[in-house]
Design a protein around this motif. Structure first.
Motif, short mmCIF file in Angstrom:
data_model
loop_
_atom_site.label_atom_id
_atom_site.label_comp_id
_atom_site.label_asym_id
_atom_site.label_seq_id
_atom_site.Cartn_x
_atom_site.Cartn_y
_atom_site.Cartn_z
N ALA A 285 0.71 -1.44 -0.35
CA ALA A 285 -0.02 -0.07 -0.19
C ALA A 285 1.77 1.01 0.44
CB ALA A 285 -0.91 0.09 1.07
N THR A 286 1.79 1.37 0.87
CA THR A 286 2.58 2.88 0.38
C THR A 286 3.98 3.26 -0.42
OG1 THR A 286 4.83 1.17 2.13
CG2 THR A 286 3.12 2.62 3.27
N PHE B 38 2.14 6.33 -6.34
CA PHE B 38 1.27 7.49 -7.21
C PHE B 38 2.07 9.22 -6.57
CE2 PHE B 38 -1.81 10.74 -6.34
CZ PHE B 38 -2.94 10.95 -7.89
N PHE B 39 2.47 9.15 -5.86
CA PHE B 39 2.96 10.70 -5.19
C PHE B 39 4.59 10.69 -6.21
CE2 PHE B 39 6.84 12.38 -3.55
CZ PHE B 39 6.45 13.81 -3.57
N TYR C 115 2.77 14.71 4.94
CA TYR C 115 2.58 14.31 6.25
C TYR C 115 2.87 12.61 6.02
CZ TYR C 115 3.03 18.03 9.16
OH TYR C 115 3.18 19.70 9.08
N VAL C 116 2.11 12.28 4.98
CA VAL C 116 1.55 11.26 5.11
C VAL C 116 2.76 10.16 3.62
CG1 VAL C 116 -0.37 9.14 3.19
CG2 VAL C 116 -0.95 11.14 4.49
N LEU C 117 3.13 10.84 3.16
CA LEU C 117 4.54 10.79 2.52
C LEU C 117 6.04 10.65 3.55
CD1 LEU C 117 6.05 10.59 0.34
CD2 LEU C 117 6.55 13.54 0.51
N ILE D 235 8.80 7.84 -16.28
CA ILE D 235 9.08 8.61 -14.85
C ILE D 235 10.49 8.62 -14.24
CG2 ILE D 235 8.23 8.98 -12.19
CD1 ILE D 235 6.57 9.39 -13.69
N CYS D 236 11.81 7.46 -14.51
CA CYS D 236 12.78 7.32 -14.40
C CYS D 236 13.49 8.08 -15.10
CB CYS D 236 13.68 6.38 -13.76
SG CYS D 236 12.73 5.91 -12.01
#
Length: 218
Positions: free
Chosen positions: A13-14, A20-21, A61-63, A202-203
């Motif tokens: 999940a993380t 997504f972030f 903070y979630v990040l 992305i990378c």
């Protein structure tokens, strides 16, 4: 519920949240590809908006929590697998799996070291350093970024870190989707293809940013 399964679910999940972030972070940072003066104005205004928005602060903070939990549980699972003779300790799958899927712990460690360097170079300096203001009255993070990427060794580190991240993501996305029960055997090729395309795109984009800045400001 099995403790190991809970850990894997939290990791999945993380990990997917962090994926997504990365996309959102990448889209915001594409402003660095603008002409220097326009990039400075746009990027600094964007950075100022992020730091002053309460919703963004909550997401940040979630990040931070996601990064810590992902790294912590990855370490716990790796140690547990090593003690029990699991795949991270000794992998005999050979050609049935890719080398990066058998070395996620090593790739993850390299990425964590890179993150610490990244936070120190930009987040810490922006939050607690003596950062001047640009002509539009915003803290001049753009100059901090462009100055940092005038150092060739730092550009090389960022490019190498993005290569490691790409391999990490290719396996991590597929593994995370499977762990959360969202994986249908009928779509295995599509999920794998998406993970590969997403990770490389992305990378590659992130790696191109310091290279572009290094040469455009020479």
């Amino acid at each position: 519920m099995n403790t190991t399964l809970v850990r894997k679910i939290i990791m999945a999940a993380t990990g997917l949240f962090l994926c997504f972030f990365l996309l959102i972070h990448f889209l915001g940072n594409t402003q660095l590809f603008l002409a220097p003066e326009k990039a400075q104005q746009s990027f600094n205004a964007y950075s100022s908006f992020l730091t002053g928005n309460m919703l963004i602060k909550i997401v940040s903070y979630v990040l931070y929590l996601s990064i810590l939990l992902h790294a912590l549980y990855a370490l716990i699972i790796s140690i547990k697998n090593k003690k029990t003779g699991g795949n991270y300790a000794k992998d005999t799958r050979g050609r049935s799996s890719k080398w990066f899927s058998r070395n996620m712990g090593i790739l993850g460690t390299l990425i964590l070291i890179f993150l610490i360097l990244h936070f120190q170079n930009f987040w810490y300096v922006y939050k607690f350093g003596a950062v001047g203001l640009d002509p539009w009255g915003h803290k001049d993070l753009y100059t901090v970024v462009t100055t940092a990427f005038q150092q060739g060794w730092l550009v090389v580190i960022y490019v190498l870190a993005m290569i490691a991240l790409a391999f990490h993501l290719v396996h991590g996305i597929v593994s995370g989707v499977r762990t959360l029960g969202l994986f249908n055997p009928k779509f295995v090729r599509w999920v794998s293809a998406f993970a590969t395309v997403y990770s490389i795109a992305i990378c590659f984009g992130f790696a191109l940013m310091p290279i572009y800045i290094f040469f455009i400001h020479k």
